[in-house]
Design an enzyme around this catalytic site. Structure first.
Site, PDB file in Angstrom:
ATOM      1  N   PRO A  95      32.937  42.625  34.198  1.00 10.38           N
ATOM      2  CA  PRO A  95      34.358  42.298  34.335  1.00 10.38           C
ATOM      3  C   PRO A  95      34.725  41.047  33.553  1.00 10.38           C
ATOM      4  O   PRO A  95      34.051  40.019  33.645  1.00 10.38           O
ATOM      5  CB  PRO A  95      34.519  42.097  35.841  1.00 10.38           C
ATOM      6  N   CYS A  96      35.815  41.157  32.785  1.00  7.92           N
ATOM      7  CA  CYS A  96      36.164  40.071  31.862  1.00  7.92           C
ATOM      8  C   CYS A  96      37.013  38.996  32.517  1.00  7.92           C
ATOM      9  O   CYS A  96      37.348  38.000  31.867  1.00  7.92           O
ATOM     10  CB  CYS A  96      36.906  40.637  30.657  1.00  7.92           C
ATOM     11  N   THR A  97      37.380  39.164  33.786  1.00  7.51           N
ATOM     12  CA  THR A  97      38.257  38.208  34.454  1.00  7.51           C
ATOM     13  C   THR A  97      37.821  36.751  34.298  1.00  7.51           C
ATOM     14  O   THR A  97      38.646  35.872  34.029  1.00  7.51           O
ATOM     15  CB  THR A  97      38.383  38.541  35.956  1.00  7.51           C
ATOM     16  N   PHE A  99      36.500  35.265  31.916  1.00  5.82           N
ATOM     17  CA  PHE A  99      36.558  34.746  30.549  1.00  5.82           C
ATOM     18  C   PHE A  99      37.877  35.038  29.849  1.00  5.82           C
ATOM     19  O   PHE A  99      38.060  34.682  28.698  1.00  5.82           O
ATOM     20  CB  PHE A  99      35.410  35.361  29.735  1.00  5.82           C
TER      21      PHE A  99
END
Length: 390
Positions: A95-97, A99
């Site tokens: 999950p990119c949350t 960054f």
């Protein structure tokens, strides 16, 4: 040639990268999966809706729903009918949350203290314990920012300690034929230690950063071209922009945002200069790629379609992209099915990897590993006919 090279998919989401894997041998913008030697044997995610989407499109894939931090690698291998070292490829995007720039107002993210960032370590753990022939990890480019240097360095070090030689690069999707200005970092490594050579870009055009155009390459694909043969469909009421800023949104021209309604432009003098995020009331341009589609946009966050529609009262209103249009922007096949309601579908699409971008990377890796014969679609430049909607 082995037609069933097994793939392990982590953090699978709706399956953008999975879709790329199973279509990697086909020419760009072609969605016949008959020629790909790769098959996703097992996919994992904690999102039940996303796994329902995977089941709709990959009925042969075994799925595991749960927290990767409590899912043993042995369980993943067993579900896919695999032993350690069997998998040709391991793919996934934690999950990119932690960054993403979209949440930098959260202090823990600015300080790189988001606990979800530890999911990178879980990715490394499964690579180390499953020993695939190669891996592909993708994420938002923010992962490479100085703010996250400690975590990114730990990721690279962990992959090296696992016996791989990772290479990484930030790729702009529009430079590979995707009608979207979306930047993603790809980290790729091979078990035999040979470095991965990233594919050459095929398209060129203006982005939010670059104004120099390489005329030897294919022009960026614009949205009007990408949508050209979509059948007309009714606009859902929920896709019409209503509420506080409805009139202002409808008056913003294509390519402009809320800044149109400041003293420096020709709209109403309502907002102060640079007082909002760039995406606030942002309208797309028909002859350019879309800006990044967001997974969970607020009610006034674009990009919105460049054309207005009329609401039930006959008032001119901006509108959001339809699901069919969003699939084109992300280069999903038109017949790709999504589980869940409209909001859940947007979340899945916004969190996905553009399929054509994934295909280019996977194809190039498979060629370099000898699983596919080079035919001009990987690190070699494809023809204009292959990669242009025009």
């Amino acid at each position: 040639m082995n037609r069933e090279l097994p793939v392990i998919s982590l953090f699978s989401g709706a399956g953008g990268l999975d879709c790329a894997v199973e279509r990697c041998s086909e020419p760009a913008l072609t969605h016949d999966d008959s020629g790909s030697p790769l098959r996703v044997a097992v996919a994992t995610d904690h999102d039940e809706t996303a796994l329902r989407t995977l089941a709709l499109n990959f009925p042969h894939t075994k799925t595991l729903c749960g927290d990767i931090q409590t899912t043993p690698t042995e369980e993943i291998l067993e579900a896919g009918g695999l032993e350690r070292g069997d998998a040709t490829l391991l793919i996934g995007g934690p999950p990119c949350t932690p960054f993403s720039k979209s949440g930098f107002w959260i202090e823990e993210k600015r300080n790189s203290a988001d606990p979800n960032a530890s999911l990178l370590d879980e990715y490394v753990r499964v690579v180390r314990e499953s020993k695939p022939e190669a891996f592909i990890l993708e994420n938002v480019q923010g992962l490479t920012y100085k703010t996250h240097k400690e975590q990114f360095d730990r990721l690279i070090a962990g992959l090296k300690e696992a016996g791989y030689n990772p290479s990484y690069k930030v790729l702009l999707a529009a430079e590979y034929g995707v009608p979207q200005l979306r930047r993603r970092v790809f980290v790729v490594g091979r078990r035999d230690g040979k470095p991965f050579q990233f594919p050459l870009s095929t398209h060129s055009g203006e982005s939010e950063r670059d104004r120099v155009i390489d005329r030897s390459k294919i022009p960026f694909v614009g949205l009007k071209s990408a949508f050209r043969d979509l059948p007309e469909e009714p606009v859902e009421l929920s896709d019409i922009v209503e509420g506080t800023y409805a009139d202002l949104a409808a008056e913003v021209p294509p390519g402009q945002n809320y800044l149109w309604h400041t003293e420096r432009y020709d709209g109403r003098d309502v907002f102060k200069w640079r007082s909002r995020y760039w995406t606030f009331l942002l309208r797309a341009e028909p002859d350019r790629p879309s800006t990044t589609l967001q997974a969970q946009p607020g009610p006034w966050v674009g990009p919105f379609h460049w054309e207005n529609v009329q609401n039930a009262k006959g008032e001119s209103r901006a509108r959001r992209f339809t699901v069919s249009e969003m699939k084109r922007i992300m280069t999903f096949p038109d017949d790709f099915s999504f589980a869940g309601g409209r909001r859940e579908v947007q979340r899945q699409i916004g969190n996905a990897v553009p399929v054509e971008l994934g295909k280019v990377v996977v194809r190039s890796l498979m060629e370099q590993m000898g699983h596919l014969e080079p035919d001009g679609c990987g690190s070699e430049r494809p023809s204009n006919e292959q990669l242009s909607f025009i």
